[in-house]
Design a protein around this motif. Sequence first.
Motif, short mmCIF file in Angstrom:
data_model
loop_
_atom_site.label_atom_id
_atom_site.label_comp_id
_atom_site.label_asym_id
_atom_site.label_seq_id
_atom_site.Cartn_x
_atom_site.Cartn_y
_atom_site.Cartn_z
N THR A 24 0.83 -1.20 0.00
CA THR A 24 0.00 0.00 0.00
C THR A 24 0.87 1.25 0.00
OG1 THR A 24 -1.79 -1.13 1.17
CG2 THR A 24 -1.77 1.27 1.27
N ALA A 25 1.89 1.26 0.86
CA ALA A 25 2.80 2.41 0.92
C ALA A 25 3.57 2.56 -0.39
CB ALA A 25 3.76 2.24 2.10
N GLN A 26 4.02 1.45 -0.95
CA GLN A 26 4.75 1.49 -2.22
C GLN A 26 3.90 2.08 -3.33
OE1 GLN A 26 5.46 -2.32 -4.14
NE2 GLN A 26 7.52 -1.67 -4.74
N ALA A 38 -0.16 3.31 6.67
CA ALA A 38 -0.22 2.18 5.74
C ALA A 38 0.60 1.01 6.24
CB ALA A 38 0.26 2.62 4.36
N LEU A 39 1.79 1.30 6.73
CA LEU A 39 2.70 0.24 7.18
C LEU A 39 2.25 -0.42 8.47
CD1 LEU A 39 6.08 2.03 6.39
CD2 LEU A 39 5.13 0.06 5.18
N SER A 40 1.37 0.24 9.24
CA SER A 40 0.95 -0.30 10.53
C SER A 40 -0.49 -0.78 10.51
CB SER A 40 1.12 0.76 11.62
OG SER A 40 0.36 1.92 11.32
N THR A 41 -1.08 -0.92 9.33
CA THR A 41 -2.47 -1.35 9.21
C THR A 41 -2.56 -2.71 8.53
OG1 THR A 41 -3.24 0.95 9.06
CG2 THR A 41 -4.76 -0.77 8.31
N ALA A 42 -3.31 -3.63 9.12
CA ALA A 42 -3.50 -4.94 8.52
C ALA A 42 -4.53 -4.86 7.41
CB ALA A 42 -3.95 -5.94 9.58
N SER A 43 -4.32 -5.65 6.37
CA SER A 43 -5.26 -5.70 5.26
C SER A 43 -6.45 -6.56 5.61
CB SER A 43 -4.57 -6.26 4.01
OG SER A 43 -5.50 -6.44 2.97
N THR A 44 -7.65 -6.14 5.20
CA THR A 44 -8.84 -6.94 5.47
C THR A 44 -9.01 -8.06 4.46
OG1 THR A 44 -10.16 -5.36 4.18
CG2 THR A 44 -10.04 -5.01 6.57
N VAL A 45 -8.18 -8.06 3.43
CA VAL A 45 -8.20 -9.16 2.46
C VAL A 45 -6.82 -9.81 2.44
CG1 VAL A 45 -9.96 -8.09 1.03
CG2 VAL A 45 -7.56 -7.62 0.55
N ALA A 46 -6.78 -11.06 2.06
CA ALA A 46 -5.52 -11.79 2.03
C ALA A 46 -4.60 -11.24 0.94
CB ALA A 46 -5.77 -13.27 1.80
N VAL A 47 -3.33 -11.10 1.28
CA VAL A 47 -2.29 -10.73 0.31
C VAL A 47 -1.22 -11.82 0.42
CG1 VAL A 47 -0.60 -9.00 -0.40
CG2 VAL A 47 -2.78 -8.27 0.58
N PRO A 48 -1.37 -12.90 -0.38
CA PRO A 48 -0.49 -14.07 -0.23
C PRO A 48 0.98 -13.67 -0.18
CG PRO A 48 -2.20 -14.50 -1.83
CD PRO A 48 -2.29 -13.04 -1.50
N GLY A 69 -0.66 14.98 2.85
CA GLY A 69 -0.90 14.32 1.58
C GLY A 69 -0.71 12.82 1.65
N PRO A 70 -0.88 12.15 0.52
CA PRO A 70 -0.85 10.68 0.47
C PRO A 70 0.51 10.06 0.72
CG PRO A 70 -1.03 11.61 -1.73
CD PRO A 70 -1.20 12.75 -0.78
N VAL A 71 1.58 10.87 0.58
CA VAL A 71 2.91 10.32 0.86
C VAL A 71 3.55 11.05 2.04
CG1 VAL A 71 3.43 9.35 -1.40
CG2 VAL A 71 3.82 11.76 -1.01
N SER A 72 2.72 11.55 2.95
CA SER A 72 3.24 12.17 4.17
C SER A 72 3.76 11.07 5.10
CB SER A 72 2.15 12.95 4.88
OG SER A 72 1.15 12.07 5.37
N ALA A 73 4.57 11.48 6.06
CA ALA A 73 5.10 10.51 7.02
C ALA A 73 3.96 9.81 7.75
CB ALA A 73 6.02 11.21 8.00
N ALA A 74 2.93 10.59 8.14
CA ALA A 74 1.80 10.00 8.86
C ALA A 74 1.04 9.01 7.98
CB ALA A 74 0.86 11.10 9.36
#
Length: 217
Positions: free
Chosen positions: A126-128, A162-172, A152-157
């Motif tokens: 997601t972050a990438q 994005a990096l600290s949130t689990a996906s609700t769908v599987a990402v094998p 904005g979308p690429v701010s530190a926050a």
Amino acid sequence: MADIADVFAWTNGSGTITNVNLAMTVSPADMGSTSFGPSVQYVFHASSHAGTSNAVAFMAPGTESKVICTFTSNTAGKCWVTQGTTVKDYVSGDPSTAMTSADGKVKVFAGRRSDPFFFNLAGFKTAQKAVEDNAALLTFNPAGCPLVPPTGPVSAAGLRAALSTASTVAVPPCAANQIDCFANFDVMAIVVQIDKTLLLQNTDHLLSVWGSTHMAQ
């Protein structure tokens, strides 16, 4: 069994530092059927440097010590601590229950463990994607490193969320709602606790550590 996943190095914590801990994990996503054996040699390389913040000096060759481990099975192994041609310590025994050298300066465990490396694959993707989609918003410093905008979308926050949130769908190979992709993965681990005096040389008290594996031909 020669495929290195990660190499870790840390000290015994705050206060007076007496020991250095080294860990090498191999056999990524181990399925439980692998075992240590005589075909692979495992080596920790520790170079001793003068304490310095100068990156060039730190990366220069230092005085290297090695911790070399070999195994005949999961329950029989031996490790040497060497500097050049000098053997500074030696330990042998059953690494699955931990083995200790005669002088107590080296302790070694080897066996299957949960992969200690934390990685949120879905959050990383997601972050990438956010960075790729908004690359035009980024500016760079003279060294070519991106400056993260405050909003904005690429701010530190935003990237941190994005990096600290689990996906609700599987990402094998990660399951849905699993923030640590490697939580259910095992590795074969070699963990060494060693007296710092076996690695440090004179007043050079800064260590650089890396690992290697060597297959028997």
